[in-house]
Design an enzyme around this catalytic site. Sequence first.
Site, PDB file in Angstrom:
ATOM      1  N   LYS A  61     -64.497  11.375  50.290  1.00 10.03           N
ATOM      2  CA  LYS A  61     -63.903  11.615  48.885  1.00 10.03           C
ATOM      3  C   LYS A  61     -62.542  11.330  48.564  1.00 10.03           C
ATOM      4  O   LYS A  61     -62.193  11.342  47.519  1.00 10.03           O
ATOM      5  CB  LYS A  61     -64.116  13.176  48.512  1.00 10.03           C
ATOM      6  CG  LYS A  61     -65.779  13.619  48.589  1.00 10.03           C
ATOM      7  CD  LYS A  61     -65.803  14.843  48.066  1.00 10.03           C
ATOM      8  CE  LYS A  61     -67.328  15.272  48.121  1.00 10.03           C
ATOM      9  NZ  LYS A  61     -68.032  15.514  49.574  1.00 10.03           N
TER      10      LYS A  61
HETATM   11  C1  PLP Z   1     -69.204  15.236  49.653  1.00  8.54           C
HETATM   12  C2  PLP Z   1     -69.645  14.892  50.978  1.00  8.54           C
HETATM   13  C3  PLP Z   1     -71.039  14.679  50.961  1.00  8.54           C
HETATM   14  C4  PLP Z   1     -72.210  14.591  49.766  1.00  8.54           C
HETATM   15  O1  PLP Z   1     -71.472  13.483  48.748  1.00  8.54           O
HETATM   16  P1  PLP Z   1     -72.246  13.849  47.306  1.00  8.54           P
HETATM   17  O2  PLP Z   1     -71.648  12.613  46.559  1.00  8.54           O
HETATM   18  O3  PLP Z   1     -71.821  14.971  46.937  1.00  8.54           O
HETATM   19  O4  PLP Z   1     -73.593  13.359  47.352  1.00  8.54           O
HETATM   20  C5  PLP Z   1     -71.517  14.326  52.148  1.00  8.54           C
HETATM   21  N1  PLP Z   1     -70.879  14.267  53.422  1.00  8.54           N
HETATM   22  C6  PLP Z   1     -69.595  14.664  53.140  1.00  8.54           C
HETATM   23  C7  PLP Z   1     -68.768  14.569  54.473  1.00  8.54           C
HETATM   24  C8  PLP Z   1     -68.910  14.867  51.912  1.00  8.54           C
HETATM   25  O5  PLP Z   1     -67.640  15.432  52.150  1.00  8.54           O
END
Ligand code: PLP
Length: 431
Positions: free
Chosen positions: A107
Amino acid sequence: MIYYSTNGRAPRADLRKAVVKGLAEDRGLYMPEQIRQLPESFFATLSQRSFVENSVKVAEAFFGEDVPQKDLSRIVEETLSFDCPIREVEPDVYALELFHGPTLAFKDVGARFMARLLQHFNDGEGDVNVLVATSGDTGSAVANGFLGVEGIKVFVLYPKGKVSPIQECQFTTLGQNITALEIDGTFDDCQALVKAAFMDAELNEKMHLTSANSINVARFLPQSFYYFWAYAQLQRIGKVKDVVCCVPSGNFGNICSALFGKRMGLPIKRFIAANNANSVFYEFLQTGDYKPRPSIQTIANAMDVGDPSNFARIWDLYGHNTEAIRADISGATYTDVQIAETIKECFTKTGYLLDPHGACGYRALKENLKPGETGFFCETAHPAKFKDTVESIIESPVSIPARLAAFMKGKKQSVSLTTDFCDFKRYLLKQ
Ligand SMILES: *Cc1c(COP(=O)(O)O)cnc(C)c1O
């Protein structure tokens, strides 16, 4: 670019409004009116350009009308200060490592891009207050992406006792313009509080509120950079025939950005959405009914989502057509026991250490990949972010990267609140 709401009952917005507001007035998610196809020549030459160069072109397709080219290039360049390498785990199975950013989870890109875009649009009209609900990783990425950005205050809402200690210290120890709010409830309660705040007339009149959850177009769209870069790297090694992309999914923002990439012409044959035990999307693919329900706690906690926000975008992107969605995306769902088994087996057989989220992706890819296809899955977090879980599974120590260890030295500070919206509102009004 004009943005419309997936609920179809809100006025259209320009990029500035879509980024600053986050959510449309009718609670729908903003969608760009147009998804530009990039020319064939762009795709044929992806491997000849850098991550930043390719991403600038992708960013221009989305944001080029609204942000001067020089500013946009700078925003992309500042955002992508780390690589996302692809690694062969075993023949035809590649890990796209999205965890080399500041908080070691995928993210970071969306958060950093959004912080810079918001700052670009905030020309001194007072503080912008960013509200973000997190089940773990969003909070740390957003808090770090926005840390020290002038004119912006960030409030991170997280479920008490439901994020790992390492995740928690990544957003509770920062200080400056970052405040952590510990909510006595689940992630869905945190998300509901944030959504309610945006709908509250009094709060919006008195404070300038915006969201940094993956519902924000400035956060989710830049994630498409990853997929062009994955393809560029596969192109470099001559592995671009029948490419399958598998994304461990929670709120479905990441996979949604990959689907946008495909709409722009990126030649990915098909997608797999890998879920933990929160299998609402998987069941939708099986039954055709989308039935959200409360989230279940799992060891892949950043995917503990019972009502994925970005389902609305996928539903819209495919013209409310279940068959069209099934033609592009298949699903998978795994219990904690299966996740643990996968981490152990992959580590023993290949030496590659998965985190619990990436493990869902790896397993779904392995179980679905057909002969002749090349697959990659997103490794969305560094395994050390889930040190205790991963160590107990592989029964050997996992070392913590220096960047992560630095967070753990800080002093934890947070404000405790209940799930009652009135409490939350009162708190915000006092700020
Ligand atoms: C947020 C996250 C996800 C999921 O991603 P989305 O965009 O919400 O589907 C998967 N793995 C990790 C480590 C994350 O931080």
